[in-house]
Write an enzyme that holds these catalytic residues in place. Sequence first.
Site, PDB file in Angstrom:
ATOM      1  N   GLU A 122      -8.856   5.465  -7.553  1.00  0.00           N
ATOM      2  CA  GLU A 122      -7.602   4.728  -7.717  1.00  0.00           C
ATOM      3  C   GLU A 122      -7.825   3.256  -8.071  1.00  0.00           C
ATOM      4  O   GLU A 122      -6.898   2.581  -8.528  1.00  0.00           O
ATOM      5  CB  GLU A 122      -6.726   4.869  -6.466  1.00  0.00           C
ATOM      6  CG  GLU A 122      -6.271   6.290  -6.223  1.00  0.00           C
ATOM      7  CD  GLU A 122      -5.232   6.413  -5.133  1.00  0.00           C
ATOM      8  OE1 GLU A 122      -4.337   5.547  -5.050  1.00  0.00           O
ATOM      9  OE2 GLU A 122      -5.318   7.376  -4.342  1.00  0.00           O
ATOM     10  N   TYR A 147      -3.041  -0.264  -1.459  1.00  0.00           N
ATOM     11  CA  TYR A 147      -4.227   0.490  -1.053  1.00  0.00           C
ATOM     12  C   TYR A 147      -5.347   0.347  -2.071  1.00  0.00           C
ATOM     13  O   TYR A 147      -6.467  -0.067  -1.736  1.00  0.00           O
ATOM     14  CB  TYR A 147      -3.881   1.971  -0.860  1.00  0.00           C
ATOM     15  CG  TYR A 147      -5.087   2.872  -0.923  1.00  0.00           C
ATOM     16  CD1 TYR A 147      -6.140   2.720  -0.016  1.00  0.00           C
ATOM     17  CD2 TYR A 147      -5.201   3.859  -1.899  1.00  0.00           C
ATOM     18  CE1 TYR A 147      -7.266   3.531  -0.081  1.00  0.00           C
ATOM     19  CE2 TYR A 147      -6.316   4.679  -1.972  1.00  0.00           C
ATOM     20  CZ  TYR A 147      -7.347   4.511  -1.063  1.00  0.00           C
ATOM     21  OH  TYR A 147      -8.466   5.305  -1.137  1.00  0.00           O
TER      22      TYR A 147
END
Length: 331
Positions: A122, A147
Site C-alpha cells: 500500500e 495507514y
Amino acid sequence: MRLLVTGGAGFIGANFVHSRVRTAPQDRVTVLDALTYAGSREALAPVEDAVRLIEGDVADADLVDKLVAEADAVVHFAAETHVDNALADPEPFLHTNVVGTFTVLEAVRRHRVRLHHVSTDEVYGDLELGSTQRFTESTPYNPSSPYSSTKAAADLLVRAWVRSYGVRATISNCSNNYGPYQHVEKFIPRQITNVLTGRRPKLYGSGANVRDWIHVDDHNSAVERILADGQPGRTYLIGADGERDNLTVLRTILRLMDRDPDDFDHVTDRAGHDLRYAIDSTPLRQELGWTPRHTDFEAGLRATIQWYRDNESWWGPMKDTVEAKYAERGQ
C-alpha cells in the site's frame, strides 16, 4: 538463532512464529507485542512452551534496547494496520508504525543486529483497474491513507538507517494476506464470520477494487528466505499472482459456504479506497529461489473458512464489538 519478533502475537507475526518453531526448533524466539485488540496470547497458544512472550510497546526504547541486545536478528512485524481505523484516528499509527520503527532501528544500530522490516504494497498507492502494470521495488511511493503513509515513513527510515549508519536491514512489501488468526475486522474473515453468525456480508461500493491475495504461510516463507539470504539494503516484493476483485472474492466465499452469491449488502465505500494492487515478485523468486505453495486461491479460502468454523472461541468474543464499530460508520 536468538530471534526477536515484534508484533508476533498478531495475525501475520503469530503465523510466522508458528512456522519458525516448526522449521527451526533450535531457535530461541522472543515475541514483543503490545497485545492490543489485534494481538492475543491465544494466537501463540499452540507454541507457548517454545516462545517467550513479552507484553510491551515497540516504542518503549528501554525495553526494545534490552530485547534487541539479546538477539541475533529482529523481524519487525509490529504495526497498526487497519485502514478504517487509521481514517478514524491516525495517532496510534504514527506512534507504532513510525516511532516504533525508529525505536527498533536505533536499538539494532547500537547493538549491530540484523533487521528485517515487514511492510505493505500500500505504500505504492494504487494502479489503474484493467491495467497490466505491477508494483516493483523501484515503484515510487504514493501512499493514499494514514495507514500506508505511516508504513511508507517507516520504510524510508529503514532505508536511511541502512545508508547513513550501515544498519544490516532488508525490507519486504507484501500484498494482501489471508489465513488463520486474522482479525475479524479484515475483509475475508469479516465476510466469513458474518455468515457464521447469521449476518449479511458487507461489500464496499461496487466491489470492483482489486487486491493481490497471498496466503499468510507463503508470505512468511518469503520472509524466512529474505532473513536467511536477503542482501542488506534491498527491498523485496512478496506476491503470489493472486489478483481478484472484492466482489469475486465475496461471491466465492458465499458459494463455498453454500449461500446465494448475491446474499450481501453494498455499503458506503471507504474514503480514498485504492483501486488495484498487483505485485511483481520476480526478483525474490529468481534471486532467492522462493515460490508460493498456496497457489489455488479457492482451496486456500476453503481451508480458511474451515479454520474460522473450528475456532469460534478465538474470534467470537470480538465479533460484536467489531460490527458495532462498522455500524457506527454505516459500513
